[in-house]
Scaffold this active site. Structure first.
Site, short mmCIF file in Angstrom:
data_model
loop_
_atom_site.label_atom_id
_atom_site.label_comp_id
_atom_site.label_asym_id
_atom_site.label_seq_id
_atom_site.Cartn_x
_atom_site.Cartn_y
_atom_site.Cartn_z
N ALA A 1 -18.42 -17.15 -10.24
CA ALA A 1 -17.31 -18.08 -10.49
C ALA A 1 -17.63 -19.50 -10.02
CB ALA A 1 -16.05 -17.57 -9.78
N CYS B 1 17.66 -7.26 4.74
CA CYS B 1 18.52 -8.37 4.25
C CYS B 1 17.92 -9.12 3.07
CB CYS B 1 18.80 -9.34 5.41
SG CYS B 1 17.34 -10.28 5.93
N HIS C 1 1.46 -11.10 -7.70
CA HIS C 1 1.38 -9.93 -6.82
C HIS C 1 1.81 -10.25 -5.40
CE1 HIS C 1 -1.70 -7.71 -9.59
NE2 HIS C 1 -0.46 -7.72 -10.08
N ASN D 1 -4.11 -12.68 -6.98
CA ASN D 1 -4.60 -12.68 -5.60
C ASN D 1 -3.46 -13.00 -4.63
OD1 ASN D 1 -7.09 -12.28 -6.76
ND2 ASN D 1 -7.70 -14.45 -6.65
N1 APR Z 1 -17.65 -14.43 -9.68
C1 APR Z 1 -16.94 -14.03 -10.78
N2 APR Z 1 -16.45 -12.78 -10.95
C2 APR Z 1 -16.68 -11.90 -9.95
C3 APR Z 1 -17.39 -12.24 -8.77
C4 APR Z 1 -17.88 -13.57 -8.66
N3 APR Z 1 -18.56 -14.00 -7.58
N4 APR Z 1 -17.46 -11.14 -7.98
C5 APR Z 1 -16.80 -10.15 -8.63
N5 APR Z 1 -16.35 -10.60 -9.82
C6 APR Z 1 -15.58 -9.87 -10.82
C7 APR Z 1 -15.96 -8.42 -10.94
O1 APR Z 1 -17.00 -8.25 -11.90
C8 APR Z 1 -14.64 -7.78 -11.44
O2 APR Z 1 -14.58 -7.80 -12.85
O3 APR Z 1 -14.23 -9.89 -10.41
C9 APR Z 1 -13.57 -8.71 -10.88
C10 APR Z 1 -12.80 -8.10 -9.72
O4 APR Z 1 -12.10 -6.99 -10.22
P1 APR Z 1 -11.15 -6.16 -9.22
O5 APR Z 1 -11.87 -5.89 -7.96
O6 APR Z 1 -10.57 -5.03 -10.04
O7 APR Z 1 -9.99 -7.19 -8.84
P2 APR Z 1 -8.75 -7.62 -9.74
O8 APR Z 1 -9.07 -7.55 -11.19
O9 APR Z 1 -8.26 -8.91 -9.20
O10 APR Z 1 -7.67 -6.47 -9.38
C11 APR Z 1 -6.38 -6.61 -9.95
O11 APR Z 1 -5.63 -4.69 -8.71
O12 APR Z 1 -5.78 -3.59 -6.73
C12 APR Z 1 -4.95 -4.37 -7.48
O13 APR Z 1 -3.28 -5.83 -6.74
C13 APR Z 1 -4.66 -5.67 -6.76
O14 APR Z 1 -4.52 -7.89 -7.66
C14 APR Z 1 -5.32 -6.72 -7.64
C15 APR Z 1 -5.36 -6.05 -9.00
#
Ligand code: APR
Length: 233
Positions: A218, A118, A107, A90
């Site tokens: 979460a 620079c 990230h 994040n």
């Molecule tokens: N509690 C727990 N898990 C949750 C909740 C919640 N309230 N809401 C959503 N999720 C879960 C979803 O089920 C999903 O599996 O969080 C996950 C989010 O997945 P993504 O949207 O793909 O995000 P992420 O895995 O962090 O993406 C990774 O991709 O776009 C790039 O650089 C960006 O850091 C990011 C990377």
């Protein structure tokens, strides 16, 4: 009891703080094409669009607060006798706001700026544009958000590899397991003999790699899991 705990976090950890995730149905990539706003090629093609995207995200993040899951991870770091490290995908500043100290932003950070002329880095909370001058070298046209775009190398990968190689417990929280190298960390931790746990709203792409899983919001499952870890200390 695990000596070293390594925790990977993703957008799901910040979802209940009001930060949209990327791949859920109303996520960021449902509204924007990542190739336009989160790649070096997109920035070269239309820097004004990329700056507008990150200016909007900085403004949207300005008023958000860490949630109970961020707070539980900070409490774990304070109360656990072994070492606790958070490696976050994040770019928000919610882990810091909750008090986590051992933190790697693989990230990058939304509230950071990088001058491509620079190489200097600065905290940045306001808007940015092609006209923005670097506080270091004074040149315009080279400032960008200090975030890692698709196709770029995430930060501190060597340090992360060291942490995973010595992990006794690896916990993945709020990530869909779609994006490498983060999605491959569970395999590295398993190879090091770590116990592996997934805490997520729903099973992720890498579900089969984890020895244990808890599914739910979460703010519910992370404090519950932290309480379990701390009851033995
Ligand atoms: N509690 C727990 N898990 C949750 C909740 C919640 N309230 N809401 C959503 N999720 C879960 C979803 O089920 C999903 O599996 O969080 C996950 C989010 O997945 P993504 O949207 O793909 O995000 P992420 O895995 O962090 O993406 C990774 O991709 O776009 C790039 O650089 C960006 O850091 C990011 C990377």
């Amino acid at each position: 009891m695990a000596e070293r705990i390594v925790i990977l976090t993703g957008a799901g950890l910040s979802a209940e703080s009001g930060v949209p995730t990327f791949r859920d149905k109303d996520g960021v990539w449902a509204k924007y094409d990542y190739r336009d706003v989160a790649t070096p090629e997109g920035f070269a093609r239309d820097p004004a669009l990329v700056h507008a995207f990150y200016n909007m995200r900085r403004r949207a993040h300005a008023g958000i607060q860490p949630n109970a899951a961020h707070a539980a991870l900070a409490r774990l770091e304070r109360a656990y006798p072994g070492e606790v490290w958070v490696v976050t995908q994040n770019v928000d500043a919610l882990h810091e706001a909750a008090g986590t100290k051992n933190l790697i932003h693989m990230h990058g950070e939304l509230f950071g700026a990088l001058c491509t002329h620079c190489g200097a880095r600065f905290p940045w909370s306001g808007d940015m544009s092609l006209e923005t001058r670097c506080p270091g070298c004074g040149k315009a046209g080279g400032m960008r958000p200090d975030v890692v775009w698709f196709g770029e190398m995430p930060y501190q990968m060597e340090r992360i590899g060291e942490l995973l190689a010595a992990a006794d417990l690896f916990i993945s929280i709020g990530t869909s397991g779609n994006v490498y190298p983060a999605a491959g960390f569970v395999a590295e931790a398993r190879a090091a003999g770590a116990h592996t746990v997934e805490l997520n709203l729903e099973p992720s792409e890498g579900r089969l790699m984890f020895a244990e899983a808890m599914h739910g919001a979460a703010t519910v499952i992370v404090p519950a899991y932290v309480n379990r870890l701390l009851q033995w200390v």
